[in-house]
Design a protein around this motif. Sequence first.
Motif, PDB file in Angstrom:
ATOM      1  N   TYR A  60       0.827  -1.185   0.000  1.00 12.68           N
ATOM      2  CA  TYR A  60       0.000   0.000   0.000  1.00 12.68           C
ATOM      3  C   TYR A  60       0.872   1.249   0.000  1.00 12.68           C
ATOM      4  O   TYR A  60       0.586   2.204  -0.717  1.00 12.68           O
ATOM      5  N   GLY A  61       1.926   1.258   0.824  1.00 11.60           N
ATOM      6  CA  GLY A  61       2.769   2.443   0.911  1.00 11.60           C
ATOM      7  C   GLY A  61       3.416   2.802  -0.415  1.00 11.60           C
ATOM      8  O   GLY A  61       3.510   3.972  -0.784  1.00 11.60           O
ATOM      9  N   VAL A  62       3.860   1.784  -1.151  1.00 11.68           N
ATOM     10  CA  VAL A  62       4.482   2.028  -2.452  1.00 11.68           C
ATOM     11  C   VAL A  62       3.469   2.627  -3.412  1.00 11.68           C
ATOM     12  O   VAL A  62       3.759   3.592  -4.121  1.00 11.68           O
ATOM     13  N   GLN A  63       2.269   2.083  -3.440  1.00 13.06           N
ATOM     14  CA  GLN A  63       1.247   2.604  -4.341  1.00 13.06           C
ATOM     15  C   GLN A  63       0.820   4.014  -3.957  1.00 13.06           C
ATOM     16  O   GLN A  63       0.578   4.860  -4.815  1.00 13.06           O
ATOM     17  N   ALA A  64       0.728   4.267  -2.665  1.00 13.16           N
ATOM     18  CA  ALA A  64       0.312   5.594  -2.213  1.00 13.16           C
ATOM     19  C   ALA A  64       1.367   6.646  -2.545  1.00 13.16           C
ATOM     20  O   ALA A  64       1.043   7.794  -2.852  1.00 13.16           O
ATOM     21  N   TYR A  65       2.637   6.253  -2.498  1.00 12.91           N
ATOM     22  CA  TYR A  65       3.726   7.204  -2.754  1.00 12.91           C
ATOM     23  C   TYR A  65       4.076   7.308  -4.237  1.00 12.91           C
ATOM     24  O   TYR A  65       4.766   8.238  -4.646  1.00 12.91           O
ATOM     25  N   ALA A  66       3.611   6.410  -5.056  1.00 11.13           N
ATOM     26  CA  ALA A  66       4.011   6.355  -6.466  1.00 11.13           C
ATOM     27  C   ALA A  66       3.840   7.680  -7.204  1.00 11.13           C
ATOM     28  O   ALA A  66       4.767   8.110  -7.906  1.00 11.13           O
ATOM     29  N   PRO A  67       2.704   8.389  -7.107  1.00 12.45           N
ATOM     30  CA  PRO A  67       2.592   9.664  -7.836  1.00 12.45           C
ATOM     31  C   PRO A  67       3.618  10.699  -7.364  1.00 12.45           C
ATOM     32  O   PRO A  67       4.219  11.402  -8.176  1.00 12.45           O
ATOM     33  N   ARG A  68       3.813  10.779  -6.058  1.00  8.88           N
ATOM     34  CA  ARG A  68       4.796  11.730  -5.527  1.00  8.88           C
ATOM     35  C   ARG A  68       6.213  11.314  -5.919  1.00  8.88           C
ATOM     36  O   ARG A  68       7.054  12.163  -6.210  1.00  8.88           O
ATOM     37  N   ALA A  69       6.479  10.010  -5.930  1.00 12.79           N
ATOM     38  CA  ALA A  69       7.799   9.512  -6.322  1.00 12.79           C
ATOM     39  C   ALA A  69       8.100   9.886  -7.763  1.00 12.79           C
ATOM     40  O   ALA A  69       9.222  10.298  -8.087  1.00 12.79           O
ATOM     41  N   ALA A  70       7.133   9.753  -8.638  1.00 13.79           N
ATOM     42  CA  ALA A  70       7.328  10.127 -10.044  1.00 13.79           C
ATOM     43  C   ALA A  70       7.655  11.616 -10.159  1.00 13.79           C
ATOM     44  O   ALA A  70       8.547  12.017 -10.919  1.00 13.79           O
ATOM     45  N   TYR A  71       6.941  12.439  -9.395  1.00 16.87           N
ATOM     46  CA  TYR A  71       7.216  13.882  -9.394  1.00 16.87           C
ATOM     47  C   TYR A  71       8.623  14.160  -8.857  1.00 16.87           C
ATOM     48  O   TYR A  71       9.360  14.971  -9.428  1.00 16.87           O
ATOM     49  N   ASP A  72       9.000  13.506  -7.757  1.00 20.94           N
ATOM     50  CA  ASP A  72      10.330  13.712  -7.164  1.00 20.94           C
ATOM     51  C   ASP A  72      11.440  13.317  -8.128  1.00 20.94           C
ATOM     52  O   ASP A  72      12.456  14.016  -8.244  1.00 20.94           O
ATOM     53  N   VAL A  73      11.269  12.198  -8.808  1.00 21.66           N
ATOM     54  CA  VAL A  73      12.276  11.750  -9.772  1.00 21.66           C
ATOM     55  C   VAL A  73      12.392  12.742 -10.926  1.00 21.66           C
ATOM     56  O   VAL A  73      13.492  13.105 -11.352  1.00 21.66           O
ATOM     57  N   ALA A  74      11.262  13.209 -11.430  1.00 22.66           N
ATOM     58  CA  ALA A  74      11.280  14.180 -12.532  1.00 22.66           C
ATOM     59  C   ALA A  74      11.943  15.485 -12.090  1.00 22.66           C
ATOM     60  O   ALA A  74      12.740  16.073 -12.843  1.00 22.66           O
ATOM     61  N   ARG A  75      11.642  15.928 -10.898  1.00 21.77           N
ATOM     62  CA  ARG A  75      12.242  17.173 -10.379  1.00 21.77           C
ATOM     63  C   ARG A  75      13.744  17.007 -10.199  1.00 21.77           C
ATOM     64  O   ARG A  75      14.527  17.896 -10.540  1.00 21.77           O
ATOM     65  N   THR A  76      14.170  15.869  -9.680  1.00 19.55           N
ATOM     66  CA  THR A  76      15.597  15.617  -9.492  1.00 19.55           C
ATOM     67  C   THR A  76      16.319  15.592 -10.833  1.00 19.55           C
ATOM     68  O   THR A  76      17.402  16.181 -10.968  1.00 19.55           O
ATOM     69  N   ARG A  77      15.733  14.954 -11.825  1.00 18.91           N
ATOM     70  CA  ARG A  77      16.339  14.953 -13.165  1.00 18.91           C
ATOM     71  C   ARG A  77      16.457  16.373 -13.699  1.00 18.91           C
ATOM     72  O   ARG A  77      17.466  16.749 -14.293  1.00 18.91           O
ATOM     73  N   HIS A  78      15.422  17.166 -13.512  1.00 19.11           N
ATOM     74  CA  HIS A  78      15.429  18.555 -13.993  1.00 19.11           C
ATOM     75  C   HIS A  78      16.517  19.362 -13.289  1.00 19.11           C
ATOM     76  O   HIS A  78      17.241  20.126 -13.935  1.00 19.11           O
ATOM     77  N   VAL A  79      16.653  19.187 -11.987  1.00 19.65           N
ATOM     78  CA  VAL A  79      17.664  19.925 -11.231  1.00 19.65           C
ATOM     79  C   VAL A  79      19.066  19.489 -11.642  1.00 19.65           C
ATOM     80  O   VAL A  79      19.975  20.314 -11.745  1.00 19.65           O
ATOM     81  N   LEU A  80      19.274  18.205 -11.884  1.00 19.26           N
ATOM     82  CA  LEU A  80      20.587  17.726 -12.279  1.00 19.26           C
ATOM     83  C   LEU A  80      20.979  18.200 -13.673  1.00 19.26           C
ATOM     84  O   LEU A  80      22.159  18.408 -13.948  1.00 19.26           O
ATOM     85  N   THR A  81      20.012  18.384 -14.556  1.00 17.02           N
ATOM     86  CA  THR A  81      20.320  18.873 -15.902  1.00 17.02           C
ATOM     87  C   THR A  81      20.443  20.391 -15.946  1.00 17.02           C
ATOM     88  O   THR A  81      21.170  20.916 -16.773  1.00 17.02           O
ATOM     89  N   ASP A  82      19.761  21.078 -15.044  1.00 18.25           N
ATOM     90  CA  ASP A  82      19.833  22.540 -14.982  1.00 18.25           C
ATOM     91  C   ASP A  82      19.863  22.977 -13.524  1.00 18.25           C
ATOM     92  O   ASP A  82      18.827  23.309 -12.943  1.00 18.25           O
ATOM     93  N   PRO A  83      21.070  22.994 -12.895  1.00 17.79           N
ATOM     94  CA  PRO A  83      21.165  23.311 -11.470  1.00 17.79           C
ATOM     95  C   PRO A  83      20.674  24.706 -11.092  1.00 17.79           C
ATOM     96  O   PRO A  83      20.355  24.961  -9.952  1.00 17.79           O
TER      97      PRO A  83
END
Length: 163
Positions: free
Chosen positions: A1-24
Amino acid sequence: YGVQAYAPRAAYDVARTRHVLTDPSVDVRWNAARDTLHMAQARPWFGWGPGCFEIVFPVFQGTDYLRNGKGERTSRFEFAHNDWLQLWAECGILGGFLLVVPAIIVAVRGWRLAGAAGRFAFFGCGLVAAYAWFDFPFHNPAALMLWTLLLVSAPRLRRSEGA
């Protein structure tokens, strides 16, 4: 349940981290670190004084982040999100040495005396010290006390002679 509940936020966090790493430049921490470095370089030997970051930093805060259309600051920083840069900015090189050198001496001496468990404890202390480049764990009194206690007691973490 915890993984499914966090999945949308995890996707956002991963996308944000990728964006920050490509453009600090889009991450506030990079900008704050740059400005904290400028603050430290303004008074490199003695710093601005312990505990004054919140007061002095606005003078060095750039105009390209956390400002409204009129150029007024919309947020304030209490901490630099980088303990090592903040230590240099507040205490300078000399004050930083007074705080860091004893910890290094304790760690080097303790490493020689420690067993495997003690060395793992020192490794954990090293991870927290490395993490301090990206956040401010040493401004949490509980984390600082635990880190210090682990640093000074790690040499005693070894297998007893009778075991």
